[in-house]
Write an enzyme that holds these catalytic residues in place. Structure first.
Site, PDB file in Angstrom:
ATOM      1  N   SER A 201       0.854  -1.193   0.000  1.00 14.17           N
ATOM      2  CA  SER A 201       0.000   0.000   0.000  1.00 14.17           C
ATOM      3  C   SER A 201       0.886   1.237   0.000  1.00 14.17           C
ATOM      4  O   SER A 201       1.822   1.324   0.802  1.00 14.17           O
ATOM      5  CB  SER A 201      -0.839   0.058   1.287  1.00 14.17           C
ATOM      6  OG  SER A 201      -2.089  -0.525   1.127  1.00 14.17           O
ATOM      7  N   HIS A 203       0.360   4.274   1.069  1.00 11.34           N
ATOM      8  CA  HIS A 203       0.318   5.188   2.228  1.00 11.34           C
ATOM      9  C   HIS A 203       1.240   4.766   3.355  1.00 11.34           C
ATOM     10  O   HIS A 203       1.401   5.497   4.325  1.00 11.34           O
ATOM     11  CB  HIS A 203      -1.122   5.358   2.733  1.00 11.34           C
ATOM     12  CG  HIS A 203      -1.691   4.166   3.433  1.00 11.34           C
ATOM     13  ND1 HIS A 203      -1.777   4.089   4.805  1.00 11.34           N
ATOM     14  CD2 HIS A 203      -2.212   3.002   2.959  1.00 11.34           C
ATOM     15  CE1 HIS A 203      -2.339   2.927   5.139  1.00 11.34           C
ATOM     16  NE2 HIS A 203      -2.608   2.255   4.035  1.00 11.34           N
ATOM     17  N   CYS A 328      -6.242  -1.135  12.739  1.00  7.93           N
ATOM     18  CA  CYS A 328      -7.414  -1.856  12.231  1.00  7.93           C
ATOM     19  C   CYS A 328      -8.078  -2.624  13.356  1.00  7.93           C
ATOM     20  O   CYS A 328      -9.224  -3.021  13.255  1.00  7.93           O
ATOM     21  CB  CYS A 328      -6.995  -2.849  11.152  1.00  7.93           C
ATOM     22  SG  CYS A 328      -5.777  -2.205  10.054  1.00  7.93           S
TER      23      CYS A 328
HETATM   24  N1  7TS Z   1      -0.776  -5.726   5.544  1.00  7.66           N
HETATM   25  C1  7TS Z   1      -0.019  -5.278   6.539  1.00  7.66           C
HETATM   26  C2  7TS Z   1       1.216  -6.045   6.931  1.00  7.66           C
HETATM   27  C3  7TS Z   1      -0.355  -4.084   7.195  1.00  7.66           C
HETATM   28  O1  7TS Z   1       0.439  -3.639   8.171  1.00  7.66           O
HETATM   29  C4  7TS Z   1      -1.521  -3.395   6.820  1.00  7.66           C
HETATM   30  C5  7TS Z   1      -1.957  -2.157   7.536  1.00  7.66           C
HETATM   31  C6  7TS Z   1      -2.277  -3.906   5.757  1.00  7.66           C
HETATM   32  C7  7TS Z   1      -1.879  -5.083   5.148  1.00  7.66           C
HETATM   33  C8  7TS Z   1      -3.504  -3.228   5.250  1.00  7.66           C
HETATM   34  O2  7TS Z   1      -3.183  -2.055   4.584  1.00  7.66           O
HETATM   35  P1  7TS Z   1      -4.334  -1.230   3.825  1.00  7.66           P
HETATM   36  O3  7TS Z   1      -3.636  -0.089   3.204  1.00  7.66           O
HETATM   37  O4  7TS Z   1      -4.946  -2.152   2.845  1.00  7.66           O
HETATM   38  O5  7TS Z   1      -5.322  -0.822   4.873  1.00  7.66           O
HETATM   39  N2  7TS Z   1      -1.532  -2.136   8.878  1.00  7.66           N
HETATM   40  C9  7TS Z   1      -1.950  -1.283   9.840  1.00  7.66           C
HETATM   41  C10 7TS Z   1      -1.326  -1.210  11.096  1.00  7.66           C
HETATM   42  O6  7TS Z   1      -0.388  -1.887  11.481  1.00  7.66           O
HETATM   43  N3  7TS Z   1      -1.945  -0.262  11.810  1.00  7.66           N
HETATM   44  O7  7TS Z   1      -2.911   0.259  11.057  1.00  7.66           O
HETATM   45  C11 7TS Z   1      -2.922  -0.356   9.832  1.00  7.66           C
END
Ligand code: 7TS
Length: 401
Positions: A201, A203, A328
């Site tokens: 991702s 961001h 999350c």
């Molecule tokens: N995979 C991992 C390893 C992550 O850390 C996160 C987000 C995601 C997938 C999902 O990312 P998204 O952009 O699709 O939402 N992790 C976290 C976290 O550690 N604290 O808030 C979001």
């Protein structure tokens, strides 16, 4: 002072990234698939963005990088396509993952279990990473996919990804890695590792939200996730968000060039170590998973006798943003599943605070954060009836099982 130390949840957009994006949010609003000049005006920067993505992860021309809305979509796509292609329409039954993956993997696997897929959630060792032998023992003739994260979002622990890839290759099983927390923090080279698919991702590395990608090695085929137009070679239909794609490309270039990775390791790593060393001077604090082999920006620290959430509120009042773990999952006050997985005792599992830094943090901010963490621990332990200092508790490393 304002100090943002929750960069594993999301990062601030780099001003250079925003500059690249702006024309596509204003005058260059054409649909890239249109034949007129509004459409073609988007092409040069889209090509440049794709080039940055390929270079950033070491992909080759024959590989695919498909733009998605985020890592969650990419992870869902991989798991559900493998289910359709190799389980529903093939002779496989089994998927292997780890028990410390992000919910974008584990919740999808739980869903697939309701559809009859057999899933193994492999335990991690006391360091918080997968032991390659555990994977060897779990592989079956009917295993369709192994999905193991590159780096953990809570602890920053880096998994033995090369060994895992080699084991999968030897067994002839596809290997996907959720590299969301690895990009821009450590070198991610898909060819060097020999991984079949990775998700990420933008961001998480100072790009915009709502855009991510799935890397697919040449020769690997996945059923499309969205059907519709011919965008992304028909593999992911829907008009591409040009501004976000351009932003992700720029963010990738800024975060993954060798100088940037060196800065992350040396400068961000130095700030993280400064913060961690000062916090560990407080009695009864431990780094969950230990300090070896981590992304340079992350530390997950347990303060015995202090509820993680209480700590966050005190820090928030002082202008410091941290996390008890994955945002999350932060709405519920269940013990942190990653800490549980490590075998931390149940009290410890409620006491983890994650500090995740970025290249935009300064030494002044870190020194301020140290001061405020010390104050918060003192105040919260002062009002906690359950906390009693015991020298035996003052250990670093994993703590009790
Ligand atoms: N995979 C991992 C390893 C992550 O850390 C996160 C987000 C995601 C997938 C999902 O990312 P998204 O952009 O699709 O939402 N992790 C976290 C976290 O550690 N604290 O808030 C979001």
């Amino acid at each position: 002072m304002e100090v943002y130390l929750d960069n594993n949840a999301t990062t601030m957009i780099d001003p250079k990234v925003l500059d690249e994006m702006m024309p596509f949010l204003t005058e260059k609003y054409g649909n890239p698939n249109s034949l007129h000049k509004y459409g073609s005006a988007t092409h040069p920067k889209m090509v440049e963005a794709i080039d940055h993505l390929y270079t950033g992860i070491g992909a080759a021309d024959e590989d695919d990088i498909i733009i998605t809305s985020n890592a969650t979509e990419a992870n869902n796509w991989v798991l559900k396509s493998i289910w359709i292609d190799k389980i529903l329409n093939g002779d496989k039954k089994h998927i292997i993952t780890s028990e410390v993956e992000h919910p974008a993997i584990t919740a999808t696997c739980k869903f697939l279990e309701t559809m009859g897929v057999e899933v193994s959630y492999l335990e991690v060792n006391e360091e918080g990473v997968l032991d390659p032998q555990t994977l060897r023992d779990a592989l079956r003739d009917d295993t369709a996919l192994v999905s193991i994260m590159w780096a953990n979002n809570e602890t920053g622990k880096i998994f033995p990804i090369k060994e895992i890839a080699d084991i999968c290759k030897e067994a002839g099983v596809l290997f996907h890695s959720d590299a969301t927390q690895a990009i821009g923090k450590v070198k991610v080279d898909v060819k060097e590792i020999g991984v079949d698919m990775i998700s990420f991702s933008a961001h998480k590395f100072h790009g915009p939200k709502g855009v991510g990608a799935l890397y697919i090695r040449g020769g690997v085929s996945l059923t499309p996730c969205f059907h519709g137009g011919e965008q992304m070679g028909g593999k992911r239909a829907g008009t591409v968000d040009v501004a976000s794609m351009v932003g992700m490309g720029k963010a990738m270039q800024l975060a993954t060039n060798p100088m940037a990775i060196a800065y992350e390791v040396n400068h961000v790593g130095m700030l993280r170590n400064r913060l961690e060393a000062a916090i560990l001077e407080i009695p009864d604090t431990i780094v969950i998973g230990g300090t070896e082999n981590r992304t340079p920006n992350t530390t997950l620290i347990s303060f015995r006798g202090v509820e993680g959430e209480s700590m966050l509120w005190d820090l928030n009042r002082a202008g410091i943003a941290a996390s008890t773990g994955s945002a999350c999952a932060s709405e519920d006050l269940e013990a942190n599943p990653v800490m549980n997985a490590f075998g931390s005792d149940s009290e410890l599992a409620h006491t983890g605070v994650r500090f995740s830094l970025s290249r935009f943090n300064t030494i002044e901010q870190i020194d301020y954060a140290i001061e405020q963490v010390k104050k918060a621990v003192e105040r919260l332990r002062g009002i906690s009836s359950s906390y009693a200092y015991s020298p035996k508790n003052h250990v670093s490393g994993l703590g009790a099982h």
